[in-house]
Design a protein around this motif. Structure first.
Motif, PDB file in Angstrom:
ATOM      1  N   ALA A  67       0.759  -0.666   0.052  1.00 26.33           N
ATOM      2  CA  ALA A  67      -0.113   0.039   0.026  1.00 26.33           C
ATOM      3  C   ALA A  67       0.576   1.157  -0.478  1.00 26.33           C
ATOM      4  O   ALA A  67       1.773   1.068   0.508  1.00 26.33           O
ATOM      5  CB  ALA A  67      -0.895   0.028   1.154  1.00 26.33           C
ATOM      6  N   TRP A 102      -1.676   6.612  -4.972  1.00 24.25           N
ATOM      7  CA  TRP A 102      -2.441   7.210  -3.532  1.00 24.25           C
ATOM      8  C   TRP A 102      -3.381   6.616  -3.220  1.00 24.25           C
ATOM      9  O   TRP A 102      -4.049   6.504  -4.528  1.00 24.25           O
ATOM     10  CB  TRP A 102      -2.315   8.862  -3.338  1.00 24.25           C
ATOM     11  N   ASN A 103      -4.031   6.953  -1.539  1.00 23.31           N
ATOM     12  CA  ASN A 103      -4.972   6.659  -1.617  1.00 23.31           C
ATOM     13  C   ASN A 103      -5.413   7.461  -0.941  1.00 23.31           C
ATOM     14  O   ASN A 103      -6.542   6.278   1.066  1.00 23.31           O
ATOM     15  CB  ASN A 103      -4.658   4.481  -1.040  1.00 23.31           C
ATOM     16  N   ILE A 110      -5.484  11.018  -4.911  1.00 26.09           N
ATOM     17  CA  ILE A 110      -6.163   9.706  -4.928  1.00 26.09           C
ATOM     18  C   ILE A 110      -5.416   9.288  -6.512  1.00 26.09           C
ATOM     19  O   ILE A 110      -5.202  10.358  -7.292  1.00 26.09           O
ATOM     20  CB  ILE A 110      -7.089   9.167  -5.671  1.00 26.09           C
ATOM     21  N   HIS A 114      -4.469   3.793  -8.214  1.00 30.92           N
ATOM     22  CA  HIS A 114      -5.831   3.447  -7.637  1.00 30.92           C
ATOM     23  C   HIS A 114      -7.333   4.117  -7.488  1.00 30.92           C
ATOM     24  O   HIS A 114      -8.378   3.199  -6.919  1.00 30.92           O
ATOM     25  CB  HIS A 114      -5.475   3.952  -5.885  1.00 30.92           C
ATOM     26  N   THR A 117      -9.876   0.973  -7.591  1.00 27.14           N
ATOM     27  CA  THR A 117     -10.715   0.510  -5.838  1.00 27.14           C
ATOM     28  C   THR A 117     -11.370   1.520  -5.523  1.00 27.14           C
ATOM     29  O   THR A 117     -12.658   1.103  -4.955  1.00 27.14           O
ATOM     30  CB  THR A 117      -9.006  -0.168  -5.433  1.00 27.14           C
ATOM     31  N   THR A 118     -10.984   2.727  -5.088  1.00 26.78           N
ATOM     32  CA  THR A 118     -11.123   4.433  -5.086  1.00 26.78           C
ATOM     33  C   THR A 118     -12.972   3.607  -5.143  1.00 26.78           C
ATOM     34  O   THR A 118     -14.193   4.072  -4.692  1.00 26.78           O
ATOM     35  CB  THR A 118     -11.021   5.319  -5.140  1.00 26.78           C
ATOM     36  N   ALA A 128      -3.220  -2.079  -7.986  1.00 23.97           N
ATOM     37  CA  ALA A 128      -3.691  -0.707  -6.953  1.00 23.97           C
ATOM     38  C   ALA A 128      -2.924   0.086  -5.675  1.00 23.97           C
ATOM     39  O   ALA A 128      -3.242   0.778  -4.922  1.00 23.97           O
ATOM     40  CB  ALA A 128      -5.513  -1.087  -6.571  1.00 23.97           C
ATOM     41  N   LYS A 129      -1.941  -1.199  -5.424  1.00 23.53           N
ATOM     42  CA  LYS A 129      -1.405  -0.697  -4.135  1.00 23.53           C
ATOM     43  C   LYS A 129      -0.076   0.104  -5.097  1.00 23.53           C
ATOM     44  O   LYS A 129       1.082  -0.830  -4.481  1.00 23.53           O
ATOM     45  CB  LYS A 129      -1.262  -2.083  -3.664  1.00 23.53           C
TER      46      LYS A 129
END
Lengths: 382, 373
Positions: A67, A102-103, A110, A114, A117-118, A128-129
């Motif tokens: 992540a 970025w999450n 973002i 990712h 996924t968001t 996504a990581k």
């Protein structure tokens, strides 16, 4: 003559502060010229006081499949040096939003890798990581009469030749940024050339488009600015079937008024921001229109310290609509509260500046010793 | 300040006019760059003794360290006359000894102790044409009930001829026992390095080799051979007591698994080749404060091939399985530190290392105190 005088005043009073912390504390305002804005408009290297080395604290970027630590959480550094009429720059570790994972919670935090996924789309968890790996940027700038021109090449690469099934085997990205400024205007062009993450015997993410065009114009103390950006990614499974095909576009136009006196600055700006995120595969779409207003200030408290802060909130226009191919699943007009305050301090010690955020978490409102200078950055001016 | 290698008259001026910024924290904030002149770096380059004025250096840390960076230690240097100096220290964990013991502990889940109460003695002298330095490092501890002991003896010799400096280190003894049956032996390891100073540019080549033996009930269970090649260059520019330098090095590591009783694939090799590039700056923020920092990242070259499957974190890019990277994962790292000068006393420490905050609850980590005598 009056315009030249205004420009001279504007440029001369630019504080020799430079960092992610400063840009954040001032609400990411469009008119800022900073070592960080060089990543958006490379020609800003000619608008900074001198050559420099800047170091931004943070953790070593996460490994593929781990992540992301988030926006501005990674360690990075940059050097810019003058040779005759030209300038050269080298940046290590800087993460680009369109090639990051970025999450965060807000749109600017973002990463494009990712985003699916968001949005709740079916996406490979490891893709996504995966941030850029060992990103490298080379910048070259030159003067052409009164005009400053600069360009940056962006590159990252990762290749695990023994990756097991389901793990990240490859990551790569490349891009070009071009910038120009002269007198009272500036312009930038950002092109993403490649953006790839491959899973061993699994999904593959590929960037489809990435173009950004921005610019601004000073009229006395008022700065008019605009930006258009579009970026897209698609993810295919091992059979080549699209899992999603996202396209994200943003249009921003705004105006800012800056009041400068004795090296201090108070500014306020309003901009109209239109965003659209669409998935061609499922037909899902998210659109939004907001009118964020930013009020910011930067004050020299004495010869060696500057305090800065800003408040940002959408005003009057705060629309968001989420649709599937058959129905509207969410719609707010206006939306929920989004007032955000940021504060920071810069310490100017001879040729060194040390910047940091005073309030690491604006939700707590605490300035405390356990995170006195968050997002700390050190810049040495040659 | 001792950022580049001062020569002749400049040495004298530097010695009398500059504060003695000195410490592991300073070295770490400046990416442990090989060309730095610092009391902490005399453990890598004995000849730096001749470029430093007398001091006492105290490094904060643990009485029972877990690494070679978190230990408490002290170092003292005294000038006998213009051609002779002595140095004495205790608590310092030798990097070769620590690296090998940590390697075998991680690999075999053993608990061999690090060096216990290590002692360091060095002697530096110069003749008309050459400068020489010798050192001896010794540690020993024995628990006769638990049957745990460790012993180490290192000898070093260095010589300077004009712009060339040669350093050698030989590990005469490096043994440890963690029980009645388990024994570790990495004796006869050695390291050679050659350094060339061309005014603002320094170049260095070094080679080191170790063989690690693990015995259980007098039967050899593990045997690993480690080699390292390093070719480095650094360029420093100093102006108004502010120094900027950049450096790059090619690092080649090779580890052969010759014998093992773990789950590794033996009779195989793990290699890695990296090209880290670093930028660093040390600037006089005020009469009392110096700020320093560096950023380092592998630049273009970041390969590794592990046909053995060494555990994660033990070697570059090792992850516990056979692996091969043409371009490895992220390596960017930023370290920032500060030094505070109070007359003849300086306090150095790290402000930020791998973290994003400068905070008062741990304001100066890896702190040290140096008294210029």
């Amino acid at each position: 003559m009056k315009q030249l005088l205004v420009i001279a005043v504007a440029l001369a009073s630019v504080n020799a502060f430079a960092s992610r912390a400063r840009v954040t504390a001032l609400g990411n305002s469009a008119h800022l010229v900073d070592t960080q804005t060089v990543y958006n408009n490379p020609s800003d290297i000619f608008r900074l006081p001198s050559d420099y080395v800047t170091l931004e604290t943070g953790a070593t970027g996460s490994a593929p499949g781990t992540a992301s630590a988030g926006k501005y959480a990674n360690a990075e550094g940059m050097i810019v040096r003058t040779y005759g009429e030209s300038k050269f720059g080298l940046s290590l570790g800087h993460q680009s939003q369109n090639a990051s994972a970025w999450n965060g919670a807000t749109a600017d935090a973002i990463g494009l890798r990712h985003l699916a996924t968001t949005l709740g789309l079916t996406a490979d968890a490891n893709i996504a990581k995966t941030d850029q790996q060992n990103p490298l940027e080379l910048t070259y700038g030159m003067k052409n009469g009164d005009m400053n021109l600069a360009g940056t090449l962006v590159y990252s690469n990762f290749n695990d030749k023994q990756a097991t099934a389901g793990n990240v085997a490859k990551e790569s990205s490349s891009g070009i940024r071009l910038g120009a400024n002269s007198g009272n205007w500036d312009a930038s062009l950002r092109l993403g050339l490649s953006n790839t993450v491959e899973i061993q015997t699994g999904n593959k993410l590929t960037g489809t488009t990435a173009i950004g065009l921005g610019g601004g114009y000073w009229m006395d103390s008022m700065y008019l600015f605009g930006d258009y950006s579009t970026a897209g990614v698609k993810e295919q499974n091992a059979a080549g079937t699209d899992q999603y095909k996202l396209n994200l576009s943003t249009i921003k136009i705004g105006a800012l008024d800056s009041i400068k006196k004795d090296g201090n600055e108070l500014f306020y700006s309003a901009s109209l921001v239109s965003t659209s995120t669409k998935d061609d595969t499922s037909g899902a779409k998210i659109t939004g229109m907001t009118l964020p207003v930013v009020i910011g200030l930067e004050l020299d408290t004495n010869s060696w310290m500057t305090l800065r802060g800003s408040v940002t909130q959408t005003v009057l226009i705060n629309q968001s609509k989420t649709e599937t191919s058959t129905a509207t699943t969410a719609e707010t007009d206006p939306g929920k509260s989004n007032t955000a305050v940021a504060m920071g301090v810069g310490l100017k010690l001879n040729k060194v500046t040390l910047d940091g955020s005073l309030v690491a978490n604006s939700n707590t409102g605490l300035i405390n010793s356990s995170a006195l200078l968050a997002n700390a950055g050190l810049t040495y001016w040659f | 300040m001792f950022f580049v290698r001062p020569k002749g008259l400049f040495v004298i001026l530097a010695l009398f006019s500059s504060p003695l910024w000195a410490s592991k924290a300073r070295m770490k904030a400046l990416n442990d760059s090989f060309q730095l002149v610092d009391p902490s770096n005399t453990y890598n380059n004995l000849l730096d003794i001749g470029e430093l004025s007398d001091y006492v250096l105290i490094e904060t840390g643990l009485t029972s360290p877990t690494t070679d960076q978190d230990n408490a230690e002290a170092l003292w240097q005294h000038t006998l006359d213009e051609n002779n100096k002595i140095q004495a220290g205790y608590g310092h964990q030798n990097s070769i000894v620590y690296s090998n013991r940590n390697f075998i502990n991680t690999l075999s889940s053993s608990s061999f102790k690090l060096q216990q109460n290590p002692l360091h003695l060095a002697y530096w002298f110069q003749t008309a044409d050459y400068t020489h330095a010798f050192s001896i490092d010794y540690s020993h501890s024995s628990d006769r009930v638990a049957l745990a002991q460790e012993k180490s003896l290192n000898l070093r010799y260095a010589v300077e001829m004009g712009k060339w400096q040669f350093n050698s280190e030989y590990v005469v003894t490096d043994t440890a026992e963690s029980s009645a049956t388990k024994k570790f032996d990495a004796s006869r390891a050695y390291k050679l390095s050659l350094l060339y100073d061309a005014d603002t540019t320094s170049m260095m080549f070094s080679f080191s080799q170790s063989q690690l033996h693990l015995y259980d009930s007098s039967v050899e269970r593990d045997l690993h051979a480690r080699q390292n090649f390093t070719l480095a260059v650094a360029d420093s520019r100093t102006r108004d007591e502010n120094t900027f330098f950049w450096g790059a090095q090619i690092l080649v590591n090779k580890t052969d698994c010759l014998l093992t009783t773990t789950a590794l694939t033996c009779d195989q090799t793990a290699t890695s080749t990296k090209l880290p590039l670093w930028l660093a700056v040390e600037a006089q923020a005020s009469d009392m404060i110096v700020l320093r920092g560096s950023v380092v990242q592998s630049f273009v070259l970041n390969q590794s091939k592990d046909n053995v499957g060494y555990p994660a974190g033990l070697l570059d890019n090792s992850n516990g399985a056979i692996s091969k990277y043409d371009f490895g994962p992220n390596t960017a790292s930023v370290n920032i530190g500060a030094g505070f000068k109070f007359s003849r006393l300086t306090i150095d420490g790290m402000l930020s290392s791998g973290t994003q905050s400068i905070n008062l609850s741990s304001f100066l980590t890896q702190a040290s105190l140096t008294l210029a005598l």
